[in-house]
Design a protein around this motif. Structure first.
Motif, short mmCIF file in Angstrom:
data_model
loop_
_atom_site.label_atom_id
_atom_site.label_comp_id
_atom_site.label_asym_id
_atom_site.label_seq_id
_atom_site.Cartn_x
_atom_site.Cartn_y
_atom_site.Cartn_z
N HIS A 182 -6.85 -0.05 -6.62
CA HIS A 182 -7.96 0.22 -5.71
C HIS A 182 -7.55 1.36 -4.78
O HIS A 182 -6.44 1.34 -4.22
N ARG A 183 -8.42 2.36 -4.63
CA ARG A 183 -8.14 3.47 -3.72
C ARG A 183 -9.08 3.40 -2.54
O ARG A 183 -10.31 3.40 -2.71
N ARG A 184 -8.54 3.38 -1.35
CA ARG A 184 -9.35 3.30 -0.14
C ARG A 184 -9.92 4.67 0.20
O ARG A 184 -9.46 5.70 -0.32
N THR A 202 0.84 -1.19 0.00
CA THR A 202 0.00 0.00 0.00
C THR A 202 0.88 1.25 0.00
O THR A 202 1.90 1.29 0.67
#
Length: 257
Positions: free
Chosen positions: A97-99, A65
């Protein structure tokens, strides 16, 4: 020893930085021309893969991440809004994927691309540095110690946290069986982030911003900032003897690129 052999770490930091840059750029160019560009196109081109390439040594790691502050540090000289739009395109292509907190991870599709890129860069660096296997191995070993010491110093000093490109990208992901050429390429890239953070700290202390430092021309102030950058980036090289520092310079200079 004379002054040339007894190379102080801050002087060495200034000498080795352009050599690191040259070898890293040559390795990345070889990967791009040796199949990386074609692999990128299969996944949607630079709009889908650009940041994956840039952040590959963290995002390729299991659960890897890059948080929002780290991404901002890595891209500190680029327009933040454009970088966010670029990451939006990666998300739209299903590569990232972006949190909700802004941190990004690679999707399964993104990881598949990174696996292909790893193979491409392995083949390309093997060819590029085929005539220098001993130099590559020496550099891999020395850079491993330098990066390890840099991480230790950052932990002890409480430095390299939020907003640090080095913290975002170090240590590089090195799965078992990683070829020496890829180890060298990625360790060089990670070391460049360490110096980039030192440079940012130096120009910030001199009252500059990411925008103003780009516009600053040659002169006494630029020289002072470069010397301060050398000072701030020097400590990890203390893990090497003077002879090892000279060997690193010689090995980097001998690599084609």
């Amino acid at each position: 020893m004379n002054d040339i052999v007894d190379l102080a770490s801050h002087r060495f930091a200034g000498f080795v930085a352009p050599a690191v840059d040259r070898a890293f750029v040559a390795g990345m160019r070889a990967g791009r021309d040796g199949g990386g560009a074609a692999a990128s196109q299969r996944y949607g081109g630079p709009a889908a893969t650009g940041f994956l390439v840039e952040l590959r040594t963290r995002l390729a790691a299991p659960g890897g991440t890059v948080d929002e502050a780290g991404f901002a540090a890595v891209t500190r000289y680029r327009d933040p809004a454009e970088c966010r739009r670029g990451m939006d395109r990666h998300v739209a292509h299903g590569m990232v994927h972006r949190r909700p907190d802004g941190a990004v991870t690679a999707t399964e599709r993104g990881l598949a691309f990174l696996d292909e890129l790893w193979l491409v860069q392995a083949a390309a660096t093997e060819t590029l540095w085929a005539e220098h296997p001993d130099r590559v191995l020496r550099l891999v070993e020395a850079l491993g110690r330098v990066l390890g010491y840099a991480l230790l110093l950052a932990e002890e000093d409480g430095d390299g946290g939020a907003g640090s490109a080095f913290a975002a990208m170090a240590p590089p992901h090195e799965p078992d069986g990683t070829p020496p050429g890829v180890l060298l390429l990625n360790r060089l890239g990670t070391l460049r982030h360490h110096r980039a953070d030192a440079h940012a700290a130096a120009w910030a202390a001199a009252g500059h911003t990411a925008t103003s430092i780009v516009m600053l021309g040659a002169g006494p102030q630029r020289l002072a900032i470069e010397l301060e950058t050398n000072r701030r980036s020097a400590a990890p090289y203390l893990v090497l003897t003077a002879e090892e520092r000279l060997a690193m310079l010689a090995d980097l200079a001998a690599l084609p690129g």
